[in-house]
Scaffold this motif. Sequence first.
Motif, PDB file in Angstrom:
ATOM      1  N   ARG A 169       0.837  -1.208   0.000  1.00 49.31           N
ATOM      2  CA  ARG A 169       0.000   0.000   0.000  1.00 49.31           C
ATOM      3  C   ARG A 169       0.869   1.253   0.000  1.00 49.31           C
ATOM      4  O   ARG A 169       0.575   2.235  -0.690  1.00 49.31           O
ATOM      5  CB  ARG A 169      -0.929  -0.018   1.219  1.00 49.31           C
ATOM      6  CG  ARG A 169      -1.950  -1.142   1.198  1.00 49.31           C
ATOM      7  CD  ARG A 169      -3.065  -0.899   2.200  1.00 49.31           C
ATOM      8  NE  ARG A 169      -2.600  -0.977   3.564  1.00 49.31           N
ATOM      9  CZ  ARG A 169      -2.604  -2.092   4.301  1.00 49.31           C
ATOM     10  NH1 ARG A 169      -3.051  -3.221   3.764  1.00 49.31           N
ATOM     11  NH2 ARG A 169      -2.161  -2.084   5.535  1.00 49.31           N
ATOM     12  N   GLY A 181     -11.469   3.215  -5.496  1.00 46.07           N
ATOM     13  CA  GLY A 181     -11.848   3.543  -4.125  1.00 46.07           C
ATOM     14  C   GLY A 181     -10.857   3.010  -3.107  1.00 46.07           C
ATOM     15  O   GLY A 181     -10.579   3.646  -2.089  1.00 46.07           O
ATOM     16  N   THR A 182     -10.313   1.814  -3.392  1.00 44.33           N
ATOM     17  CA  THR A 182      -9.313   1.243  -2.483  1.00 44.33           C
ATOM     18  C   THR A 182      -8.069   2.106  -2.442  1.00 44.33           C
ATOM     19  O   THR A 182      -7.529   2.415  -1.372  1.00 44.33           O
ATOM     20  CB  THR A 182      -8.937  -0.177  -2.940  1.00 44.33           C
ATOM     21  OG1 THR A 182     -10.111  -0.993  -2.931  1.00 44.33           O
ATOM     22  CG2 THR A 182      -7.884  -0.784  -2.030  1.00 44.33           C
ATOM     23  N   ALA A 208      -7.882   5.240  -3.203  1.00 45.47           N
ATOM     24  CA  ALA A 208      -8.237   6.524  -2.587  1.00 45.47           C
ATOM     25  C   ALA A 208      -8.204   6.427  -1.067  1.00 45.47           C
ATOM     26  O   ALA A 208      -7.763   7.360  -0.379  1.00 45.47           O
ATOM     27  CB  ALA A 208      -9.621   6.970  -3.061  1.00 45.47           C
ATOM     28  N   SER A 209      -8.672   5.305  -0.539  1.00 50.56           N
ATOM     29  CA  SER A 209      -8.650   5.135   0.924  1.00 50.56           C
ATOM     30  C   SER A 209      -7.223   5.050   1.441  1.00 50.56           C
ATOM     31  O   SER A 209      -6.908   5.547   2.525  1.00 50.56           O
ATOM     32  CB  SER A 209      -9.433   3.879   1.320  1.00 50.56           C
ATOM     33  OG  SER A 209      -8.798   2.703   0.829  1.00 50.56           O
ATOM     34  N   TRP A 210      -6.327   4.425   0.655  1.00 53.35           N
ATOM     35  CA  TRP A 210      -4.916   4.371   1.065  1.00 53.35           C
ATOM     36  C   TRP A 210      -4.308   5.769   1.080  1.00 53.35           C
ATOM     37  O   TRP A 210      -3.552   6.117   1.991  1.00 53.35           O
ATOM     38  CB  TRP A 210      -4.119   3.473   0.117  1.00 53.35           C
ATOM     39  CG  TRP A 210      -4.536   2.034   0.146  1.00 53.35           C
ATOM     40  CD1 TRP A 210      -5.366   1.433   1.040  1.00 53.35           C
ATOM     41  CD2 TRP A 210      -4.143   1.021  -0.780  1.00 53.35           C
ATOM     42  NE1 TRP A 210      -5.510   0.106   0.734  1.00 53.35           N
ATOM     43  CE2 TRP A 210      -4.779  -0.180  -0.366  1.00 53.35           C
ATOM     44  CE3 TRP A 210      -3.327   0.997  -1.906  1.00 53.35           C
ATOM     45  CZ2 TRP A 210      -4.613  -1.381  -1.061  1.00 53.35           C
ATOM     46  CZ3 TRP A 210      -3.154  -0.193  -2.596  1.00 53.35           C
ATOM     47  CH2 TRP A 210      -3.792  -1.380  -2.173  1.00 53.35           C
ATOM     48  N   ALA A 250      -5.937   8.595   1.486  1.00 55.34           N
ATOM     49  CA  ALA A 250      -6.529   9.349   2.594  1.00 55.34           C
ATOM     50  C   ALA A 250      -5.886   8.968   3.917  1.00 55.34           C
ATOM     51  O   ALA A 250      -5.660   9.823   4.786  1.00 55.34           O
ATOM     52  CB  ALA A 250      -8.038   9.096   2.646  1.00 55.34           C
ATOM     53  N   ALA A 251      -5.589   7.683   4.078  1.00 52.78           N
ATOM     54  CA  ALA A 251      -4.953   7.231   5.320  1.00 52.78           C
ATOM     55  C   ALA A 251      -3.579   7.846   5.492  1.00 52.78           C
ATOM     56  O   ALA A 251      -3.191   8.230   6.603  1.00 52.78           O
ATOM     57  CB  ALA A 251      -4.862   5.701   5.323  1.00 52.78           C
ATOM     58  N   SER A 281      -4.042  11.580   6.418  1.00 55.97           N
ATOM     59  CA  SER A 281      -4.548  11.784   7.770  1.00 55.97           C
ATOM     60  C   SER A 281      -3.520  11.434   8.828  1.00 55.97           C
ATOM     61  O   SER A 281      -3.532  11.978   9.932  1.00 55.97           O
ATOM     62  CB  SER A 281      -5.803  10.931   8.000  1.00 55.97           C
ATOM     63  OG  SER A 281      -5.495   9.551   7.893  1.00 55.97           O
TER      64      SER A 281
END
Length: 388
Positions: free
Chosen positions: A12, A38-39, A41-43, A45-46, A49
């Motif tokens: 990731r 989407g997967t 994008a979530s990586w 975003a993590a 953050s």
Amino acid sequence: MGKQQRYTPEFRSEAVKLVLEQNLSLSVASKRLGIPEGTLASWMAAVRSSSKPSAPGSRSTPDLLAENARLRKELAETRMERDNLKKGNGVLCQGVATRYAFMKKWRLHYPTVTMSRMFNVSRSGFYAWLKRNPSRRTQEDERLKVAIKVAHTRTRESYSAKRLQPELAADGFIVGRDRIARLRRELGLRCRQKRKFKATTNSNHNLPVAENLLDQTFTPSAPNEVWVTDITYIPTGEGWLYLAGVKDVFTREIVGYAMSKRMTQELTGRALFRAVQQKRPAAGLIHHSDRGSQYCAHDYRKLLKQFKMKTSMSRKGNCYDNAPMESFWGSLKNELVHHCRYETRDEAKASIQEYIEIFYNRQRRHSRLGYVAPAIFAQNYNNQQQVA
């Protein structure tokens, strides 16, 4: 490729780096890697953050990545200007898809019309090729490249394509060795360069020596039948650090070691004590060493007698008589020591201890053990014996 792909944290991280370094959109990156947008994008975003404000005067990870990308771009431009597109001459011998791929790589540096004319392809065909979704094979290659980069880093840049194959399989990537070699070349990944090292043995003494019981036959049938031992030295800013090691020939595991600023029999004795304490070998174990004074000394031989070990020693000046231990020294120095500069002995001790305990014994895949780590091989052997 397995039907259900697992993505490790390292994978990731490399996927996010790919997006940031190459300034790709999520859509393009997800298609290239063959993973849901989407997967990815979530990586992303993590990562955003979890990033914390940098200390005054320091540079954040995104800044460093951007700087790295800028430098890579400038280097590429310099090379292309120097070579005057000479590298593109070989592309003329390849297919149309290869020419398009070359043009895509360099279109930000050279006019598309010039490259189209040079490679004898149409611009309209090139732009149509750009709009196509990458093939399944291309997507798999991109995922594999990320996985290979992760494995290459995790294995300390020491694995060849042959040894990387089972490492990738453990991550869920079943792939041929030739394909791994090709993708490594495309990524520009290479093993760390080997360097020669010199081993020293002080055999100029009048102490008694033992017969060579092994005679280069390193074929024990179980753990704790044959141990080999030796001493090497590590350079530091404070002077030499001497390392004594004990290796089990059957499991290839380093079962005992000790480090000191002096090369004495006390050093070799501590390494032997540690090996005996951990493995508790039965009487009759063959202890093989060179003819160094530390191993021929009366007190050390007294220890061997106390532990009911059979003493074996190499012939004078013959390093092949202790080949398993020499092999470990080569791995240690080529994979770690030659690529580090230790300011203090304590710094070297910590680094070497981590290499032995974590990487070599428990992670590094050994070709003679069916590409599993020594500690895992020993555990599997013990489990089989208990079942039997």
